[in-house]
Each structure stands twice: as structure tokens, then as C-alpha cells.
Design an enzyme around this catalytic site. Structure first.
Site, PDB file in Angstrom:
ATOM      1  N   TYR A   1       5.801   0.361   1.232  1.00 20.40           N
ATOM      2  CA  TYR A   1       4.890  -0.850   0.610  1.00 20.40           C
ATOM      3  C   TYR A   1       5.738  -1.573  -0.150  1.00 20.40           C
ATOM      4  O   TYR A   1       5.864  -2.787  -0.197  1.00 20.40           O
ATOM      5  CB  TYR A   1       3.750  -0.183   0.169  1.00 20.40           C
ATOM      6  CG  TYR A   1       2.611  -1.401  -0.239  1.00 20.40           C
ATOM      7  CD1 TYR A   1       1.886  -2.155   0.457  1.00 20.40           C
ATOM      8  CD2 TYR A   1       2.664  -1.459  -1.825  1.00 20.40           C
ATOM      9  CE1 TYR A   1       1.095  -3.029  -0.042  1.00 20.40           C
ATOM     10  CE2 TYR A   1       1.898  -2.696  -2.283  1.00 20.40           C
ATOM     11  CZ  TYR A   1       0.992  -3.258  -1.566  1.00 20.40           C
ATOM     12  OH  TYR A   1       0.262  -4.245  -1.951  1.00 20.40           O
TER      13      TYR A   1
ATOM     14  N   GLN B   1       2.303  -7.897   3.315  1.00 18.45           N
ATOM     15  CA  GLN B   1       2.239  -6.715   3.646  1.00 18.45           C
ATOM     16  C   GLN B   1       0.713  -6.218   3.913  1.00 18.45           C
ATOM     17  O   GLN B   1       0.612  -5.411   4.691  1.00 18.45           O
ATOM     18  CB  GLN B   1       3.092  -6.182   2.750  1.00 18.45           C
ATOM     19  CG  GLN B   1       3.217  -4.617   2.894  1.00 18.45           C
ATOM     20  CD  GLN B   1       3.890  -4.279   4.082  1.00 18.45           C
ATOM     21  OE1 GLN B   1       4.866  -4.965   4.623  1.00 18.45           O
ATOM     22  NE2 GLN B   1       3.760  -3.181   4.507  1.00 18.45           N
ATOM     23  N   GLU B   2      -0.260  -6.744   3.028  1.00 20.80           N
ATOM     24  CA  GLU B   2      -1.400  -5.835   2.889  1.00 20.80           C
ATOM     25  C   GLU B   2      -2.155  -6.320   4.180  1.00 20.80           C
ATOM     26  O   GLU B   2      -2.840  -5.423   4.891  1.00 20.80           O
ATOM     27  CB  GLU B   2      -2.130  -6.630   1.591  1.00 20.80           C
ATOM     28  CG  GLU B   2      -2.040  -5.853   0.415  1.00 20.80           C
ATOM     29  CD  GLU B   2      -2.413  -4.408   0.245  1.00 20.80           C
ATOM     30  OE1 GLU B   2      -2.993  -4.078   1.118  1.00 20.80           O
ATOM     31  OE2 GLU B   2      -2.084  -3.720  -0.742  1.00 20.80           O
ATOM     32  N   SER B   3      -2.289  -7.507   4.544  1.00 16.88           N
ATOM     33  CA  SER B   3      -3.037  -7.823   5.664  1.00 16.88           C
ATOM     34  C   SER B   3      -2.710  -8.982   6.668  1.00 16.88           C
ATOM     35  O   SER B   3      -3.569  -9.307   7.677  1.00 16.88           O
ATOM     36  CB  SER B   3      -4.493  -8.591   5.134  1.00 16.88           C
ATOM     37  OG  SER B   3      -3.997  -9.783   4.456  1.00 16.88           O
TER      38      SER B   3
END
Length: 707
Positions: free
Chosen positions: A666, A557-559
Site C-alpha cells: 500500500y 489506491q484505496e478505492s
């Protein structure tokens, strides 16, 4: 495509290079990586004749096309590219991005000489030569934005209309929309209130915020139709655009529509205004009180309510629905149990009308207030009254089913849950479990593109240009090229493009493109949920005593596994760690001589990220949901949201009522990812709802910063 069972993919063993990975959304390449591929461009471009500079001559004679592309991009942005004659000549003939350098050069010349017909013809020829490529759309758009002021001043507006009609993607780009409105309204003597209000409603939307051309439109409408000014002022206050609001306020005062002294005080210092007038509120000017009430919502909420109460019987239907909707919205976001009371005061049309800045957000938070209070009948009624496009969203489709179940209409509930077909999403999983079905993404009978189809994608110019952009860290441009290239592909072609991206270490594109395919065909689980850097992640997750699948889900999810990514707020690397957090972690771990660029090293980033996750678990009741929220929004906020709960609350309810949209989405995505990564390792979670569990407001959480 051919059927194929799940097999171990090469990504498990191949280490992915930092610099060949692109980014998700608007990420940029690590500064240290850029520095390694170029030279002191700032110093060189300060010169009035950089082409005659010996250092530049030597540089341009080199064979590093990537470094030269970055140089000319900066020259274009600093309006220095005109100092180079035909800069595209310095690139290898087959370099995929050579045409972009030519486009930048042409656009720069047109900007300096908009009246030059020869240049216009050259630019048009360029567009025709690339008519099937994204670069033509980009050049057409930039040309319109460059030429719009010139066409307007020289009464050549038919050229604007003609050029705009040729756009495919950017026809409604905010500046283009507002240039059209600006020209129309500037030359129109009589503008009806309806037309003016419709135009202002359009440019009041968040995507038009801060646009200089749109502000010109607003100024024209306010001057020509003064009755729109107060509506605009109320919207700007709600959006926090105070400097713009002050200009509108001054216009209203100048036109004697507001008492100057009282209006300025209510706007500039609402607390002082209230203290002076609290015992005589009913005697104050109605519109001044409205201004004060809206301004006080962010300063002293109780005073805002009292000011709104003083207007009872004075507000028309639209004013009432907007003001009490705003008070309810602010209260709901703040988890104030009185929020439902304020929403009800707005009446059946609450949150709607020209004075409501965020009507959909307001209606959603009304529903969230009912959900948090476990008022299921009210929740069902609120969702049913939403606009259809809003009520059909995954979250409200699921919660409508839950509400119906709670009030004894179980059969009706199932019709809503059956609409959520994608088990990959957070609410898809909850809905499938509620229906007694598996909530995992199926890996059986998967399809895979043929080697020939994958190889053919290597001949797609758009994908090659996208990869070239990713190689130099120009991710925004790369994403646009990729999206343009796949826009007309069928599912089989999309799968081939996804697997081509996977083959070339473009995991972010492989995942995002595979998601489109997964809506039609089952694809291999590891295409959607790859496990790169597996050795490092497992090593550091074990060291920190955190769940490996959670770490994979968070990084996805982050990168999207982009090791060199830097977000637009400064978060860095695979686990998107902020610089200040990295320094704090380094200090806590006793690492001396830590440098900011070290965070892009794969081992360092994962070590720091997993260590920080451990610290969040320690501070937040060892709760994966609170820790995930804390990773995104900070542990203080996560703890505050937990402690604000009225009682022990189902985790899904807690997550849905997280005040920050980014954090809410998120957390949902990370948790859904985590379950899928566990599934990929044959770890069975019997119940998604039970796995999420509950959030206890009395649980011992702390924001003390210790590693």
C-alpha cells in the site's frame, strides 16, 4: 489507434455518480444505496409462499430491473428462489443480467433434485447457449460443486472428470481440486508417503485454508498414512489453525504416536509446559518439544528459542531447517536484530521442506533481516539463493542491484536494474533513477483508440453485463465479467475497452485495463491517473494543509475513486474510512447528529479523510511515509515500526521491512501514485530516492489522538 497529444479529459469536469461506480476487488455497495433500491426482502423471504404475497406481486410487476435482480439474488442465496416460477420472466427482454436470474433458478432446482435428468439437460442447454460467455463458466463450476457429492456417492465420478475438463478458469478452484483428491484417496487402499506428503503440501497452502472438502482430504490422508499427521500438525500450528491442529493432535495420541498428557499440555498451554520442564528440557519427548517450540513462538519467543536449542543434535535436516526458519521468520517480522542468527542455525536449506508453512515468505524475511542490518554481501547471497520466481520479483531485483553496488560490482548491478522497465511502480522508479533515467511515466507520443473502436466496445455483451453488475453493486461478479470479456483482447482493443470504461465512469476498470496497455504502448497520463472530484479534493486538502497529489494517490489506491465502495472489512467511501474512525473524526470536528451513512457523501468522505491525514502527519513527525503507513495500519504501528529502527534508515529500506504485506504494498503504491499525480501537474521531483528521504527512529512521533 491514432496518435494524440495529452489533452484535458472530460473527467475533470464531470461529477461521477455514486451508484454507477463499481469496486476494486471484493468491495460492496453502500448499505444505504442498497436499501434505496429494494424493499424488506428479509421479511418477504421468510414466507413459505412469497410469490403469493401481494407486496411481492406488486414489486415484480414494476419496471425496476435492478431492484428485482437484487431481490432474486438474495432469494437464491437464501435458497428461496425455487418459490418463483421462471423468475427471469419478470425482467425486460434486453436486460443484460436476465440470464443470471435464469441460471440461479436452474442451479437451485438442480441442488434440490440432483438426480433429475431433465433438469440436468436444461442446465446443459443453458451452458451451450452461453458457451462463449463467463456465465457458462460460472454455471459449470457451480454445477460441479453441487453435483460432486452426488456423483461420488453414486459411483458416477467420470461425470466429475468430464465436467472439470470443460472448465477454463476454475479447473484448479480449491473445492474442485479437493473433491478430486477426496474421491481418489477415499477409494485407494495403499497411498505412498510421497503421494500423501505431496497432497498435503498442496492443501497446506493458504488458499485452501478453511475449505471443508480439503479438510476431509486431510483427515483421509492422516488416517491412511499416519506418518503425515505430524507434518500436518506443525503446518497448522504455524498457520494459527489451532482448532484443526487439535484434531490432528488427538489422532496422533490415539494412534500412540505421542504421549497424551505431555503433548496436550505443550499444545494447549505451552507456557505452563515450559515452566514445568525448563530445567529438564533435554529429557522431554522430541516431538513434544517441537510442538512446544512452535507454539511458544507466538507466546514467549525466548522460551521458544531455548526449547529449540534443547533439540540440538536431535532434529533431522528438514525439521531443523523448518524450526529455525520459523524462529528467524517470527524474529525478522518483529524486527529482532537476532533474526539472522536464528536463520543461520537452520543451515543452507533453512525455510524449506515439508515442515515449512510459508517457505517463500520465510526466505523473503531472511533477506529483509539482512537488508535492515545493511549486510549487503549477505543480502546478495540470500537473494541469489532464492527460487528464481521469487528472486525475479521487482523488489528483489532492485535490492540485488543495490547489494551488488554496495560491494563494488556496479556493472552487474545495472543488468538487474535494467530488468525493471515499468516506471509506474515503486521499484521501477528507484531502478530507473539508479540508471540515471527518468522515473516518470512518459506522456509523450501517446496512443488513443479511435471513436469507432470505443463505440464498438458498447456492443460487447461481457462489458455490458459487467457495467450492469456494477450498477447494482455486485462488484465481484462485475469484475469477473469484465476480466472474461478482455481476456483475449490485444493491446489496441484493451485501450478501447479502457476508454469505454472511462466514458461510462468505470474508472476502476479504466485504470486497471489501461495498466495492461501501458506495458506495450504509452497511454495518456490521465487515463492511468485520473483526477475526478478535483474541486472537492483540492478544497479539503487545502483546508487540512495536506498535499493534494498525495490525496489523489491515496484515493487511487484505496478505492480507485469508487464513491460508494465498502471494503470487506467495513471501510467506506472514496477514502475508505472505518466507521469508528469516522465517528471519532466527527466528534473532533464538532459535527453533531453524524450518521454512519453520511460517510458515503463525497464532500463528507473527503473532508473526513483529509482531516485524518492531517492528524496523522501531526502525530508522525509530519512524515508522509509514516502517515501513509498509519492510514493503512494505524498510527500506533507506524510509530512502533519507526522507533524499532537501529539508526537513521533510508526510507525505501524502512518501507521494504514493514511487517504487514498489505501495508508494505500500500505504501509503495500510494507513494508511486503521488509522484505521478505531481508530474501530471508539472511539479518536478528531481530525485525519487531523495524525495522519500530517511526515517529517523529518534524523531518525535506520538499516537495521541487529536484532530
Amino acid at each position: 489507434m491514432q496518435s494524440k497529444s495529452i489533452s484535458s479529459r472530460f473527467l475533470k469536469s464531470v461529477k461521477l455518480s455514486m451508484c454507477v461506480l463499481g469496486a476494486v476487488f471484493l468491495c460492496t455497495l453502500a448499505p444505504s444505496t442498497l436499501a434505496a433500491t429494494s424493499f424488506n426482502t428479509t421479511k418477504i423471504l421468510k414466507s413459505s409462499q412469497p410469490q403469493n404475497n401481494a407486496e411481492v406481486i406488486e414489486f415484480l410487476a414494476g419496471d425496476d430491473d435492478k431492484a428485482k435482480l437484487l431481490f432474486f439474488r438474495e432469494a437464491f442465496e437464501k435458497q428461496k428462489i425455487h418459490l418463483f416460477e421462471k423468475p427471469q420472466q419478470y425482467f425486460e427482454e434486453n436486460y443484460p443480467l436476465k440470464d443470471y436470474v435464469q441460471a440461479w433458478s436452474l442451479l437451485a432446482q438442480v441442488r434440490s433434485e440432483p438426480q433429475n435428468n431433465q433438469l440436468q439437460k436444461e442446465l446443459q442447454r443453458f451452458i451451450e447457449q452461453h458457451k462463449n460467455d463467463y456465465i457458462a463458466e460460472r454455471v459449470k463450476t457451480d454445477r460441479i460443486l453441487i453435483m460432486a457429492p452426488y456423483w461420488d456417492q453414486n459411483r458416477q465420478w467420470t461425470r466429475f472428470k468430464s465436467a472439470r475438463s470443460q472448465l477454463q478458469w476454475n479447473h484448479s478452484e480449491p473445492s474442485i481440486m479437493c473433491w478430486d483428491l477426496f474421491h481418489r484417496f477415499r477409494n485407494q487402499k495403499n497411498i505412498s508417503k510421497t503421494v500423501a506428503h505431496d497432497a498435503l503440501t498442496l492443501i497446506n497452502s493458504p488458499r485452501y485454508k478453511g475449505n471443508a472438502v480439503c479438510r476431509k482430504v486431510s483427515d483421509i490422508l492422516i488416517n491412511k498414512v499416519p506418518s503425515t499427521a505430524f507434518t500436518r500438525l506443525v503446518i497448522l500450528i504455524q498457520q494459527g489453525r489451532i482448532s484443526e491442529g487439535k484434531q490432528v493432535l488427538n489422532t496422533l495420541i490415539k494412534k500412540k504416536r505421542l504421549p497424551a498428557q505431555a503433548a496436550r499440555l505443550a499444545f494447549n498451554n505451552p507456557s505452563r509446559w515450559y515452566r514445568i520442564n525448563r530445567n529438564k528440557l533435554s529429557k522431554q519427548n522430541k516431538h513434544v518439544r517441537i510442538i512446544a517450540a512452535y507454539r511458544l513462538t507466538s507466546v514467549h519467543f525466548d522460551w521458544a528459542v531455548k526449547t529449540a536449542d534443547s533439540l540440538q543434535g536431535k532434529l533431522n535436516k528438514q525439521e531443523k531447517s523448518a524450526l529455525w526458519g520459523r524462529l528467524g521468520y517470527v524474529a525478522a517480522i518483529g524486527h529482532d536484530p537476532k533474526a539472522l542468527k536464528w536463520f543461520e542455525k537452520g543451515g543452507p536449506t533453512v525455510c524449506t521442506g515439508p515442515y515449512s508453512a510459508l517457505p517463500n515468505d520465510c526466505l523473503e524475511w531472511r533477506a529483509r533481516a539482512a537488508l535492515r542490518a545493511q549486510q549487503w554481501k549477505t543480502l546478495n547471497r540470500y537473494i541469489a539463493s532464492m527460487p528464481a520466481s521469487l528472486a525475479k520479483q521487482d523488489n528483489w531485483t532492485y535490492w540485488r542491484g543495490r547489494a551488488l553496488t554496495q560491494i563494488g560490482q556496479k556493472e552487474s548491478a545495472q543488468t538487474y536494474w535494467q530488468q525493471l522497465r515499468s516506471v509506474r511502480t515503486f521499484y521501477g522508479k528507484l531502478a530507473h533513477e539508479a540508471l540515471g533515467q527518468s522515473f516518470y511515466y512518459s506522456g509523450n507520443e501517446t496512443v488513443e483508440a479511435t471513436p469507432e473502436a470505443i463505440e464498438a466496445m458498447g456492443n460487447n455483451p461481457g462489458l455490458l453485463r459487467a457495467k450492469a453488475f456494477y450498477d447494482v453493486g455486485m462488484f465481484y461478479e462485475g469484475n469477473l465479467e469484465w476480466q472474461w470479456a478482455i481476456r483475449t483482447m490485444n493491446p489496441a482493443q484493451l485501450l478501447a475497452a479502457s476508454q469505454w470504461g472511462e466514458k461510462h465512469s468505470l474508472l476502476h476498470r479504466a485504470i486497471n485495463t489501461a495498466i495492461k496497455v501501458a506495458e506495450h504502448y504509452p497511454v495518456e497520463h490521465e487515463l492511468l491517473y485520473p483526477r475526478p472530484f478535483e474541486d472537492e479534493i483540492e478544497t479539503y486538502a487545502k483546508k487540512a494543509k495536506v498535499d493534494t497529489d498525495w490525496v489523489f494517490g491515496l484515493i487511487r489506491q484505496e478505492s480507485r475513486f469508487i464513491a460508494a465502495a465498502q471494503s470487506n472489512v467495513g471501510a467506506n467511501g472514496l477514502m475508505q474510512i472505518m466507521p469508528a474512525t469516522a465517528k471519532w473524526i466527527a466528534k473532533g470536528l464538532g459535527i453533531e447528529n453524524f450518521k454512519s451513512e453520511d460517510i458515503y457523501e463525497i464532500d463528507t468522505n473527503i473532508y473526513f479523510g483529509t482531516t485524518y491525514l492531517r492528524s496523522l502527519l501531526d502525530r508522525l513527525d509530519n512524515n508522509i511515509i509514516l502517515a501513509t503507513a498509519g492510514y493503512n495500519a494505524g498510527p500506533n504501528r507506524a510509530s512502533r515500526w519507526q522507533r524499532s529502527l537501529p539508526n537513521v534508515t533510508e526510507a525505501a529500506v524502512f518501507i521494504e521491512t514493514i511487517p504487514f504485506t498489505e501495508t508494505r504494498n500500500y505504501v509503495q503504491n500510494v507513494l508511486a501514485n503521488t509522484v505521478e499525480y505531481a508530474h501530471g501537474q508539472n511539479k518536478t521531483i528531481k530525485s525519487f530516492k531523495d524525495w522519500l528521504g530517511v526515517i529517523d527512529p529518534e524523531a518525535d512521533t506520538s499516537t495521541e489522538e487529536k484532530i
